[in-house]
Scaffold this motif. Structure first.
Motif, PDB file in Angstrom:
ATOM      1  N   LYS A 187       0.837  -1.198   0.000  1.00 36.37           N
ATOM      2  CA  LYS A 187       0.000   0.000   0.000  1.00 36.37           C
ATOM      3  C   LYS A 187       0.875   1.252   0.000  1.00 36.37           C
ATOM      4  N   GLU A 197       0.864   4.060  -2.931  1.00 37.17           N
ATOM      5  CA  GLU A 197       0.597   5.463  -2.618  1.00 37.17           C
ATOM      6  C   GLU A 197       1.745   6.356  -3.076  1.00 37.17           C
ATOM      7  N   THR A 198       2.964   5.900  -2.849  1.00 30.61           N
ATOM      8  CA  THR A 198       4.127   6.684  -3.274  1.00 30.61           C
ATOM      9  C   THR A 198       4.161   6.819  -4.785  1.00 30.61           C
ATOM     10  N   ASP A 206       1.626   6.726  -6.805  1.00 26.71           N
ATOM     11  CA  ASP A 206       0.548   7.652  -7.176  1.00 26.71           C
ATOM     12  C   ASP A 206       0.958   9.102  -6.931  1.00 26.71           C
ATOM     13  N   ASN A 207       1.630   9.361  -5.807  1.00 22.52           N
ATOM     14  CA  ASN A 207       2.104  10.718  -5.514  1.00 22.52           C
ATOM     15  C   ASN A 207       3.144  11.168  -6.541  1.00 22.52           C
TER      16      ASN A 207
END
Length: 147
Positions: A86, A90-91, A93-94
């Motif tokens: 996860k 998330e990283t 996506d950022n």
């Protein structure tokens, strides 16, 4: 007496060599620097992009190393593996939100290479193997056992 001293020295030397060759886990800073340097070269990042991406990747690396250490110590929880991936997603996506234009397709290539285990530096095309292309499965079906 000389034999005992010689044997002790040989054993001590072998022990020292064994200790020196143990795989040591890289630090979060080392992992982040390597990761961001590769992205900078491949994506031609601006200094601002590099700084922001470094922050994201460093935070992810710290948290993932903590999860790995817990797993090695035997104190991990069931959802630690989920947290690990996860954080990674998330990283990524950022990072995607920071990239512009033609950097996005190149970033997707980097991610695909990392998922498939391909190392660009070790990737060599030989004459006999140019005609053969290995099929790479990038979804969950690649993990299922074949009958």
């Amino acid at each position: 007496m000389k034999k005992y001293i010689l044997i002790a020295l040989v054993l001590l030397g072998m022990n020292t060599l064994a200790m020196g060759q143990q795989n040591k886990m890289p630090t979060a800073q080392e992992m982040t620097a390597k990761n961001v340097d590769e992205l900078e070269k491949r994506l031609k990042l601006s200094p601002t992009q590099k700084s922001v991406i470094y922050t994201y990747v460093f935070d992810m690396s710290k948290q993932q190393l903590d999860l790995i250490k817990r797993q090695q110590a035997g104190t991990s929880k069931e959802d630690d593996v989920t947290k690990f991936y996860k954080l990674q997603n998330e990283t990524n996506d950022n990072i995607r939100t920071i990239l512009k234009g033609d950097q996005l397709p190149e970033f997707e290539k980097v991610l695909e290479e990392r998922l498939s285990g391909v190392d660009r530096k070790k990737k060599k095309n030989k004459k006999g193997k140019q005609d053969k292309e290995e099929e790479v499965v990038s979804d969950i079906s690649g993990l299922k056992m074949k009958p």
